[in-house]
Scaffold this active site. Structure first.
Site, mmCIF file in Angstrom:
data_model
loop_
_atom_site.group_PDB
_atom_site.id
_atom_site.type_symbol
_atom_site.label_atom_id
_atom_site.label_comp_id
_atom_site.label_asym_id
_atom_site.label_seq_id
_atom_site.Cartn_x
_atom_site.Cartn_y
_atom_site.Cartn_z
ATOM 1 N N LYS A 41 2.717 3.532 -2.572
ATOM 2 C CA LYS A 41 3.217 2.296 -1.951
ATOM 3 C C LYS A 41 2.052 1.538 -1.311
ATOM 4 O O LYS A 41 0.966 2.087 -1.129
ATOM 5 C CB LYS A 41 4.260 2.651 -0.889
ATOM 6 C CG LYS A 41 3.694 3.471 0.285
ATOM 7 C CD LYS A 41 4.786 3.948 1.234
ATOM 8 C CE LYS A 41 4.184 4.819 2.338
ATOM 9 N NZ LYS A 41 5.228 5.439 3.177
ATOM 10 N N ARG A 142 15.658 5.941 10.869
ATOM 11 C CA ARG A 142 15.227 4.815 10.042
ATOM 12 C C ARG A 142 16.206 4.716 8.881
ATOM 13 O O ARG A 142 17.348 4.350 9.077
ATOM 14 C CB ARG A 142 13.768 5.041 9.620
ATOM 15 C CG ARG A 142 13.074 3.820 9.102
ATOM 16 C CD ARG A 142 11.583 4.049 8.850
ATOM 17 N NE ARG A 142 11.300 5.028 7.813
ATOM 18 C CZ ARG A 142 10.078 5.327 7.364
ATOM 19 N NH1 ARG A 142 9.019 4.742 7.900
ATOM 20 N NH2 ARG A 142 9.895 6.212 6.415
ATOM 21 N N HIS A 171 13.072 12.704 6.043
ATOM 22 C CA HIS A 171 11.706 12.354 6.449
ATOM 23 C C HIS A 171 11.476 12.848 7.871
ATOM 24 O O HIS A 171 12.335 12.681 8.731
ATOM 25 C CB HIS A 171 11.544 10.828 6.380
ATOM 26 C CG HIS A 171 10.130 10.364 6.429
ATOM 27 N ND1 HIS A 171 9.160 10.806 5.560
ATOM 28 C CD2 HIS A 171 9.502 9.472 7.252
ATOM 29 C CE1 HIS A 171 8.000 10.209 5.835
ATOM 30 N NE2 HIS A 171 8.191 9.400 6.857
ATOM 31 N N ARG A 225 5.747 15.042 -0.983
ATOM 32 C CA ARG A 225 5.497 13.603 -1.127
ATOM 33 C C ARG A 225 4.194 13.208 -0.436
ATOM 34 O O ARG A 225 4.190 12.599 0.620
ATOM 35 C CB ARG A 225 6.617 12.796 -0.446
ATOM 36 C CG ARG A 225 7.996 12.940 -1.003
ATOM 37 C CD ARG A 225 8.928 11.841 -0.436
ATOM 38 N NE ARG A 225 8.976 11.757 1.003
ATOM 39 C CZ ARG A 225 9.912 12.309 1.760
ATOM 40 N NH1 ARG A 225 10.902 12.995 1.235
ATOM 41 N NH2 ARG A 225 9.870 12.167 3.068
ATOM 42 N N TYR A 268 -17.053 -15.729 19.406
ATOM 43 C CA TYR A 268 -15.992 -16.380 20.176
ATOM 44 C C TYR A 268 -15.787 -15.710 21.532
ATOM 45 O O TYR A 268 -15.799 -14.481 21.629
ATOM 46 C CB TYR A 268 -14.666 -16.283 19.411
ATOM 47 C CG TYR A 268 -14.598 -17.139 18.167
ATOM 48 C CD1 TYR A 268 -14.706 -18.518 18.237
ATOM 49 C CD2 TYR A 268 -14.395 -16.538 16.928
ATOM 50 C CE1 TYR A 268 -14.616 -19.298 17.085
ATOM 51 C CE2 TYR A 268 -14.298 -17.306 15.776
ATOM 52 C CZ TYR A 268 -14.412 -18.685 15.859
ATOM 53 O OH TYR A 268 -14.324 -19.440 14.734
ATOM 54 N N CYS A 315 -14.624 -12.037 13.800
ATOM 55 C CA CYS A 315 -14.077 -13.336 13.413
ATOM 56 C C CYS A 315 -13.223 -13.176 12.149
ATOM 57 O O CYS A 315 -13.106 -12.091 11.603
ATOM 58 C CB CYS A 315 -15.195 -14.329 13.139
ATOM 59 S SG CYS A 315 -16.431 -14.446 14.446
ATOM 60 N N ASP A 317 -13.768 -14.259 9.073
ATOM 61 C CA ASP A 317 -14.524 -13.973 7.844
ATOM 62 C C ASP A 317 -15.807 -13.197 8.098
ATOM 63 O O ASP A 317 -16.486 -12.828 7.137
ATOM 64 C CB ASP A 317 -14.922 -15.291 7.165
ATOM 65 C CG ASP A 317 -13.778 -16.277 7.138
ATOM 66 O OD1 ASP A 317 -12.716 -15.911 6.609
ATOM 67 O OD2 ASP A 317 -13.939 -17.390 7.670
HETATM 68 C C1 LIG Z 1 4.811 6.800 3.226
HETATM 69 C C2 LIG Z 1 5.768 7.890 3.041
HETATM 70 C C3 LIG Z 1 5.311 9.172 2.666
HETATM 71 C C4 LIG Z 1 3.860 9.548 2.575
HETATM 72 O O1 LIG Z 1 3.415 9.863 3.870
HETATM 73 P P1 LIG Z 1 1.914 10.345 4.147
HETATM 74 O O2 LIG Z 1 1.940 10.666 5.593
HETATM 75 O O3 LIG Z 1 1.044 9.182 3.823
HETATM 76 O O4 LIG Z 1 1.652 11.499 3.282
HETATM 77 C C5 LIG Z 1 6.257 10.131 2.387
HETATM 78 N N1 LIG Z 1 7.579 9.850 2.493
HETATM 79 C C6 LIG Z 1 8.040 8.650 2.885
HETATM 80 C C7 LIG Z 1 9.509 8.424 2.984
HETATM 81 C C8 LIG Z 1 7.161 7.632 3.194
HETATM 82 O O5 LIG Z 1 7.620 6.445 3.589
#
Ligand SMILES: *Cc1c(COP(=O)(O)O)cnc(C)c1O
Length: 392
Positions: A41, A142, A171, A225, A268, A315, A317
């Site tokens: 992602k 979530r 998760h 994952r 700045y 800044c 850029d």
């Molecule tokens: C982003 C994400 C992961 C990966 O997490 P990492 O900490 O980068 O390994 C796994 N599961 C879900 C649902 C996520 O959103």
């Protein structure tokens, strides 16, 4: 990218696919035979989702079993680039996206009954089953079906015509907290065992991102994952038990070098004033490129193999560094913004600590003006100026 564009690039990121391969090997070692659902992602955490996915799909030491993205457009981009691996859409599938999801042969994470029903109707009307994963909320607050409804939801899903339940997941909210994580894992597994006891065939379960893959063996379940660890970093507290190699190094060009007398204000807001006669280099990367403004007066870059401080505000850029102690820095030189050079290093985790964020945000933030260059090994200089880097 063509040679001229690289030649002109104000900043560039070397994406070291051999490091990615190494990290994937470490994931595979931790996963110990479990399926790997590789997370690509957010443009593969800034590394370039298409290039990363093509590498994982075709050339990596272990081919992941599935790729995970957050949103539909990310999945479509991968399919249109010819990626054939299954793709899990982690943020779900609203009913109005069902036809597109089916068309691209994507695997949606299902979070609620309206999308389950819409997917079932579509599958039946097309005569083609749709594979899904179910998401359960065990404490993240979530996405996902509430834990209290998890058993009923899985029963409904397995009975929905046209739906093939290929996975069930949750998760972890805090992989640094083994006690809370164990509570989440236990609740999730209790639900699954109760269903099995009632005769429901439960699909493979997954819960572990990088933090749990590295630190919480009880959370590894059937599939893993990994995201951040593929890109070479360990999330949260504690060092990784396995050697990881950062995949991305970022360099930027020196646009100007000037010697200023003591008492000169830089950038700045005049937040830095030179205390001595100083050589200040202006570097072609700024917050529009993802070099956080929070690194103003805090960041470190590497010039001529030495760590040098960011002075004044970052800044849009450009960013200024003090190279008084590094003789020979010239206009056109490359400085290392993130990476290793000549024995010195500054990586995303240290940059993140310096500006009170996490390495994820540093990596994902690298902007589109930072040209991505893919290489299996650190290449030689292909840009004007000195591009000297130590091996990673
Ligand atoms: C982003 C994400 C992961 C990966 O997490 P990492 O900490 O980068 O390994 C796994 N599961 C879900 C649902 C996520 O959103």
């Amino acid at each position: 990218m063509d040679h001229d564009a690289l030649h002109r690039a104000p900043s560039w990121a070397w994406v070291d696919l051999s490091a990615l391969n190494h990290n994937l090997g470490q994931v595979a070692a931790c996963a110990d035979g479990r399926k790997i659902l590789a997370v690509v992602k957010a443009d593969a955490y800034g590394h370039g989702a298409v290039a990363v996915a093509q590498f994982l799909d075709q050339r990596a030491i272990t081919r992941p079993d599935l790729l995970c993205v957050a949103f539909l457009d990310e999945a479509i981009t991968l399919r249109e680039a010819g990626i054939g691996l299954p793709i899990l859409l982690m943020t779900g599938c609203p009913p109005d996206q069902v036809a597109t999801v089916a068309h691209y042969r994507l695997t949606p994470m299902v979070l609620d009954r309206p999308s389950l029903e819409a997917l079932g109707h579509h599958a039946v009307s097309c005569g083609e089953a749709i594979g899904i994963h179910i998401k359960i909320d065990t404490g993240m607050g979530r996405l996902g079906v509430p834990q209290s409804d998890a058993a009923a939801f899985l029963r409904d899903a397995v009975r929905t015509p046209g739906i093939r339940v290929e996975g069930i997941c949750s998760h972890l909210a805090d992989a640094d907290d083994a006690v809370f994580s164990a509570r989440q894992v236990d609740d999730f597994q209790d639900t699954l065992s109760a269903l099995r006891a009632a005769g429901v065939v439960t699909p493979p379960a997954h819960m572990a991102g990088s933090g749990a893959i590295l630190h919480l063996d009880f959370a590894r379940l059937d599939q893993v994952r990994p995201g951040l660890m593929l890109y070479g970093y360990c999330p949260g507290k504690g060092a990784p038990q396995v050697p990881l190699r950062p995949v991305m190094q970022v360099s930027a060009r020196v646009l100007s070098v000037k010697t200023h007398p003591a008492g000169t204000a830089i950038s700045y807001g005049r937040t830095h004033v030179t205390r001595r006669e100083s050589r200040i280099a202006t570097v072609a990367i700024g917050y529009a490129d993802g070099y956080p403004r929070a690194l103003s007066n805090k960041g470190i870059m590497i010039a001529g193999g030495r760590r040098v401080p960011v002075v004044g505000r970052v800044c849009m850029d450009m960013t200024m560094i003090d190279v008084t102690d590094v003789p020979g820095v010239c206009v056109g030189d490359a400085v290392t913004v993130m990476g290793a050079e000549g024995g010195a290093a500054i990586w995303a985790d240290e940059l993140a600590t310096l500006c009170d964020t996490i390495p994820y945000e540093i990596l994902c933030g690298m902007g589109s003006r930072v040209h991505r260059i893919y290489a299996s090994r650190q290449g030689a200089s292909v840009v004007r100026g000195r591009v000297e880097r130590g091996g990673v």
